[in-house]
Write a protein that holds these residues in place. Structure first.
Motif, PDB file in Angstrom:
ATOM      1  N   ASN A  45       0.865  -1.304  -0.144  1.00  0.00           N
ATOM      2  CA  ASN A  45       0.037  -0.172  -0.098  1.00  0.00           C
ATOM      3  C   ASN A  45       1.055   1.217   0.055  1.00  0.00           C
ATOM      4  O   ASN A  45       1.908   1.166   0.733  1.00  0.00           O
TER       5      ASN A  45
ATOM      6  N   TYR B 100       0.559   0.578  -4.676  1.00  0.00           N
ATOM      7  CA  TYR B 100      -0.691   0.702  -5.041  1.00  0.00           C
ATOM      8  C   TYR B 100      -1.416   1.795  -4.224  1.00  0.00           C
ATOM      9  O   TYR B 100      -1.100   1.931  -2.883  1.00  0.00           O
TER      10      TYR B 100
ATOM     11  N   ASN C  83      -4.742   2.754  -2.509  1.00  0.00           N
ATOM     12  CA  ASN C  83      -6.131   1.987  -2.209  1.00  0.00           C
ATOM     13  C   ASN C  83      -7.088   3.199  -1.835  1.00  0.00           C
ATOM     14  O   ASN C  83      -7.281   3.804  -0.985  1.00  0.00           O
TER      15      ASN C  83
ATOM     16  N   TYR D 191     -10.040   3.387  -2.086  1.00  0.00           N
ATOM     17  CA  TYR D 191     -11.245   2.792  -1.307  1.00  0.00           C
ATOM     18  C   TYR D 191     -11.130   3.315   0.281  1.00  0.00           C
ATOM     19  O   TYR D 191     -12.167   3.816   0.792  1.00  0.00           O
ATOM     20  N   GLU D 192      -9.910   3.420   0.587  1.00  0.00           N
ATOM     21  CA  GLU D 192      -9.708   3.630   2.008  1.00  0.00           C
ATOM     22  C   GLU D 192      -8.983   5.220   2.212  1.00  0.00           C
ATOM     23  O   GLU D 192      -9.194   5.833   3.186  1.00  0.00           O
TER      24      GLU D 192
ATOM     25  N   ASN E 277      -3.665  -0.856  -8.191  1.00  0.00           N
ATOM     26  CA  ASN E 277      -4.669  -1.245  -7.236  1.00  0.00           C
ATOM     27  C   ASN E 277      -5.885  -1.621  -8.082  1.00  0.00           C
ATOM     28  O   ASN E 277      -6.542  -2.627  -7.434  1.00  0.00           O
TER      29      ASN E 277
ATOM     30  N   ARG F 213      -4.754  -5.408  -8.152  1.00  0.00           N
ATOM     31  CA  ARG F 213      -4.748  -5.799  -6.676  1.00  0.00           C
ATOM     32  C   ARG F 213      -6.291  -6.312  -6.540  1.00  0.00           C
ATOM     33  O   ARG F 213      -6.690  -7.556  -6.198  1.00  0.00           O
ATOM     34  N   LEU F 214      -7.226  -5.315  -6.840  1.00  0.00           N
ATOM     35  CA  LEU F 214      -8.398  -5.787  -7.004  1.00  0.00           C
ATOM     36  C   LEU F 214      -9.047  -7.028  -7.744  1.00  0.00           C
ATOM     37  O   LEU F 214     -10.051  -7.619  -7.321  1.00  0.00           O
TER      38      LEU F 214
END
Length: 504
Positions: A38, A147, A149, A151-152, A244, A247-248
């Motif tokens: 991350n 990456y 993220n 979303y966070e 990311n 990753r997803l």
């Protein structure tokens, strides 16, 4: 299928990878697996940050000396897309495919079957080139591509925004340096299949809805080069954004019952990223990044359940509903509801299209199976958005709107259908090519079959349309307090058109 030692050594020789990097890649199958972190964790290691910056800086320096240097920054951005003449690299540049919609946002004109599978080896070969550049620049710390993220963490990682172009190779001009995490879709992760069973069922899969939102929405929201398909990879944040995305895909694949395509044609599709053909990989060989490419992510756990917030919208009422044409009408086409031009800015906007009672009954009949319609009955209907164009403040992106159809019955957000998306990266374009430069996107008109929309809304009787149909332009970007009014998009007209022509 995995990368063989011979393939890795061939690629390493081509780009001049130091032996230590080659050995790491060769031993990935049996030795320690490389881990992409991350960006938040990555940023806490000053030596890794310095190595990343050194690599990007070296690649940019190569580009200045030779724009088409295969170890340069421009080369790798142009493999994805470029606004320049590709010249002798025509088969290598402008490779990335994206799903296209126009004029009907409910049916793609071109489906990107390898949106995710093409980007994985693209990032892999870029990452190896980046590491080589970092070592060439004198960096001794080993690192993997991090990456972001979103979303966070809504904000673009600070290591990409601090300083300026002269002091930080990761810095790039952007319209926004944050996104609205709560507005990014997570629903594609619930789909079981990577690709749809048919073009008309494109939403019944992971890849295409995911390509539009969250992927395309993040591009739209950051803006600048990121908001332009043909220039997006020039922005360093592109690479951590797509890490990311990659990753997803792994996260999705590990969820129970989720399946990647198993047909031979899909698996054997080959991607080549250089003229010599040494940077080559097939889709089927990269569905498992750890098993075939030797890397994993520090977080591959399924995402927790998430319910997006309902975004309030200012509501605009349409004109007085117009009656259906009588049997003596000269044309089979009629406009039964219409709204005046709408400017889309910082906030969400809802437009209520009022319908005459006769139209409510006939529109409902489109969703019910039965005998063929009689003379004078509606046989088809469309929601039509005409003269949709980029506004004064939207030329560089930095905005994203979902277009939703719903019922103005007090239950907004519970009965709605997404019928389109507006942003410079996801702008509807003609079939057969990438979007134009963000500042020169042509006005479009969108024609959306209402039968499909009304069926998905689950109408139970004509009374469900008593308050008409609501079209919501849902802003995915954040409002910025104190900013003057914005005009990102102009919509010339919104209407419901019907036809009484006999079905062919």
């Amino acid at each position: 299928m995995t990368l063989t030692r011979r393939a890795i050594l061939s690629y390493a020789a081509l780009i001049g990878l130091p032996q230590v990097v080659v050995q790491t890649a060769v031993e990935a199958q049996t030795g320690p697996v490389r881990t992409r972190q991350n960006a938040k964790t990555f940023s806490q290691d000053p030596q890794k940050v310095a190595a990343l910056r050194a690599g990007v800086g070296k690649m940019k320096a190569r580009t200045k000396a030779n724009q088409d240097d295969p170890l340069g920054w421009y080369y790798w951005s142009a493999v994805h897309g470029t606004t320049d003449d590709p010249g002798s690299l025509g088969k290598i540049y402008n490779q990335c495919e994206h799903t296209r919609f126009r004029p009907n946002p409910l049916r793609p004109t071109a489906v990107a079957e390898h949106f995710i599978s093409w980007h994985r080896p693209f990032l892999f070969f870029f990452e190896a080139t980046l590491k080589r550049a970092a070592q060439e620049a004198g960096a001794t710390t080993q690192f993997e591509l991090p990456y972001w993220n979103w979303y966070e963490d809504e904000d673009v990682p600070k290591i990409f925004t601090e300083g300026n172009d002269a002091t930080n190779p990761l810095w790039h001009a952007r319209v926004n340096e944050s996104v609205n995490s709560g507005a990014l879709s997570r629903s594609p992760l619930d789909q079981k299949a990577l690709l749809p069973p048919s073009v008309s069922d494109w939403r019944k899969c992971f890849s295409i809805p995911f390509e539009l939102d969250p992927h395309g929405a993040v591009h739209n929201l950051i803006g600048g080069d990121m908001g332009n398909i043909l220039a997006s990879a020039r922005d360093p944040v592109f690479w951590v954004h797509h890490a990311n995305i990659d990753r997803l895909w792994t996260v999705w694949t590990k969820m129970a019952g989720h399946t990647n395509p198993n047909d031979t044609a899909w698996k054997q599709t080959t991607f080549t990223y250089d003229q010599a053909g040494d940077m080559k990989q097939t889709a089927g060989a990269v569905v498992d990044s750890q098993g075939s490419l030797g890397y994993r992510y520090d977080d591959e756990a399924p995402l927790p359940a998430f319910q997006p917030a309902v975004i309030a919208a200012a509501t605009i009422q349409s004109d007085t509903p117009m009656p259906l044409p009588g049997p003596t009408a000269n044309s089979a086409m009629a406009t039964v509801a219409a709204a005046k031009p709408v400017a889309l800015g910082a906030s969400s906007v809802a437009v209520d299209l009022k319908l005459p009672q006769s139209a409510q009954t006939q529109l409902h009949s489109l969703t019910t199976a039965g005998t063929p319609p009689g003379p004078g009955a509606i046989t088809a209907a469309w929601l039509v958005l005409e003269d949709v164009e980029i506004g004064t403040d939207g030329k560089n992106g930095g905005f994203s709107f979902n277009i939703l159809a719903t019922l103005p019955d007090g239950q907004q957000g519970t009965r709605q259908v997404k019928v389109g998306q507006l942003g410079t990266f996801t702008w509807p374009t003609d079939d057969g090519g990438h979007g134009a430069h963000a500042g020169h996107l042509a006005p479009v008109s969108l024609t959306i079959p209402l039968k499909d929309v009304l069926s998905e809304l689950g109408l139970s009787n004509p009374g469900d349309l008593a308050n008409g149909l609501r079209v919501v332009f849902q802003a995915q970007h954040k409002e910025k307090p104190g900013e003057p009014p914005k005009e990102f998009v102009r919509v010339g007209s919104i209407s419901i058109k019907t036809s009484t022509a006999p079905l062919q």
